[in-house]
Design an enzyme around this catalytic site. Structure first.
Site, short mmCIF file in Angstrom:
data_model
loop_
_atom_site.label_atom_id
_atom_site.label_comp_id
_atom_site.label_asym_id
_atom_site.label_seq_id
_atom_site.Cartn_x
_atom_site.Cartn_y
_atom_site.Cartn_z
N SER A 265 0.84 -1.20 0.00
CA SER A 265 0.00 0.00 0.00
C SER A 265 0.87 1.24 0.00
O SER A 265 1.67 1.47 0.92
CB SER A 265 -0.91 0.01 1.22
N HIS B 42 -1.25 -1.19 -4.28
CA HIS B 42 -2.53 -0.85 -3.66
C HIS B 42 -2.58 0.65 -3.39
O HIS B 42 -1.72 1.19 -2.68
CB HIS B 42 -2.67 -1.66 -2.36
N ASP C 19 -4.80 3.76 -1.88
CA ASP C 19 -5.90 4.08 -0.97
C ASP C 19 -6.40 5.49 -1.20
O ASP C 19 -5.69 6.46 -0.93
CB ASP C 19 -5.42 3.95 0.48
N MET D 292 -8.96 8.33 -0.14
CA MET D 292 -9.80 8.72 1.00
C MET D 292 -10.30 10.15 0.83
O MET D 292 -9.53 11.04 0.45
CB MET D 292 -9.00 8.64 2.30
N HIS E 297 -8.39 1.28 -4.15
CA HIS E 297 -9.34 1.05 -3.05
C HIS E 297 -10.02 2.39 -2.74
O HIS E 297 -9.40 3.29 -2.17
CB HIS E 297 -8.55 0.51 -1.84
N MET F 64 -12.19 4.68 -0.75
CA MET F 64 -12.85 4.97 0.53
C MET F 64 -13.50 6.33 0.39
O MET F 64 -13.10 7.31 1.05
CB MET F 64 -11.82 4.93 1.66
N MET G 51 -11.80 -5.67 5.04
CA MET G 51 -11.01 -4.77 5.88
C MET G 51 -10.73 -5.47 7.21
O MET G 51 -11.66 -5.90 7.89
CB MET G 51 -11.77 -3.46 6.17
N ASP H 261 -6.92 -6.43 4.00
CA ASP H 261 -6.30 -5.10 4.08
C ASP H 261 -6.33 -4.56 5.50
O ASP H 261 -7.40 -4.29 6.05
CB ASP H 261 -7.07 -4.16 3.13
C1 DX5 Z 1 -6.48 1.57 5.52
C2 DX5 Z 1 -6.02 1.25 4.12
C3 DX5 Z 1 -4.93 0.27 4.04
C4 DX5 Z 1 -3.65 0.67 4.71
C5 DX5 Z 1 -3.04 -0.58 5.23
O1 DX5 Z 1 -7.62 2.34 5.44
O2 DX5 Z 1 -7.11 0.71 3.37
O3 DX5 Z 1 -4.68 -0.12 2.68
O4 DX5 Z 1 -2.75 1.34 3.87
O5 DX5 Z 1 -1.98 -0.24 6.01
P1 DX5 Z 1 -1.26 -1.25 7.01
O6 DX5 Z 1 -0.78 -2.41 6.20
O7 DX5 Z 1 -0.16 -0.40 7.54
O8 DX5 Z 1 -2.26 -1.66 8.05
ZN ZN Z 2 -6.62 -0.17 1.35
#
Ligand code: DX5
Ligand code: ZN
Length: 216
Positions: A8, A33, A35, A37, A66, A68, A137, A175
């Site tokens: 990620s 990956h 993320d 947000m 991903h 969010m 998750m 994840d």
């Molecule tokens: C959290 C993200 C993850 C995050 C995972 O909301 O969706 O992808 O980057 O991070 P680690 O592996 O550090 O828990």
């Molecule tokens: Zn993620």
């Protein structure tokens, strides 16, 4: 198929993002990956299109985006244009999941659904056959570096059963809080794709860590 590792970028060094992507290119990472947000669906804000486009220019590895964000339908086309290969939307963020999933597929992308820790796998009964990926998750979304929620193992079991029952080809992606301490157990339980942020970028030698995560 052996399991896939999806580092990620949330935990990467954004002032040296090119260097980190180069490192991932030369590593055993299978997917990258990303993320996204929006500060509404989750409390945090991460990054958007300019970063995805820049990463896309630098890598041949599939971009696993991903989302969010609230009402992701508004932006699907733009995420595909920016370079997404796999798009996952949260069950909790869309009103018409079937429509969203097929919109992603019609844009030529692989499509998946993400479930928050409190959302039951059983809710996917009528969509599972259409999915390429289900992302469970294993932390509450919003931040890297959080502690893995153990109930995820029960959800993997339930999801595997549902996939078999409905003859689905969906991959199981996990994840949050994944690392060398739990990856073996997760793979044995049936996880196909493991996201790892902090475990990779917080380690002394990220390339070696990815190699180690692959080896379990
Ligand atoms: C959290 C993200 C993850 C995050 C995972 O909301 O969706 O992808 O980057 O991070 P680690 O592996 O550090 O828990
Ligand atoms: Zn993620």
């Amino acid at each position: 198929m052996s399991h896939l590792i999806a580092p990620s970028l949330l935990s990467a060094d954004f002032a040296n993002l090119g260097k980190d992507v180069e490192m991932l290119n030369n590593s055993q990472a299978d997917w990258l990956h990303l993320d996204i947000m929006d500060g509404l669906f989750v409390p945090n804000i991460s990054f958007g299109f300019p970063i995805i486009k820049s990463v896309k220019k630098m890598t041949q590895k599939p971009l696993d985006v991903h989302l969010m964000i609230v009402d992701p339908d508004r932006y699907l086309e733009e995420f595909v244009k920016a370079g997404a290969d796999i798009i996952t939307v949260h069950y909790e963020a869309v009103n018409h999941l079937h429509r969203s999933i097929h919109a992603i597929k019609d844009l030529g992308c692989k499509a998946g659904v993400v479930l928050n820790p409190h959302t039951s796998v059983s809710l996917l009964e009528n969509i599972i056959a259409d999915l390429d990926v289900v992302l469970l998750m294993s932390v509450n979304p919003g931040y890297g570096g959080q502690k893995f929620i153990e109930n995820t193992f029960d959800k993997i079991k339930a999801l595997k059963e549902l996939i078999l029952k409905k003859n689905s080809k969906a991959l199981i992606e996990i994840d949050g809080g994944v690392g060398t301490h739990n990856i073996k157990q997760l793979v044995e339980a049936g996880a196909d794709v493991l996201v790892a942020g902090n475990a990779v970028f917080g380690s002394e030698n990220p390339t070696k860590t990815i190699e180690l995560l692959k080896s379990f």
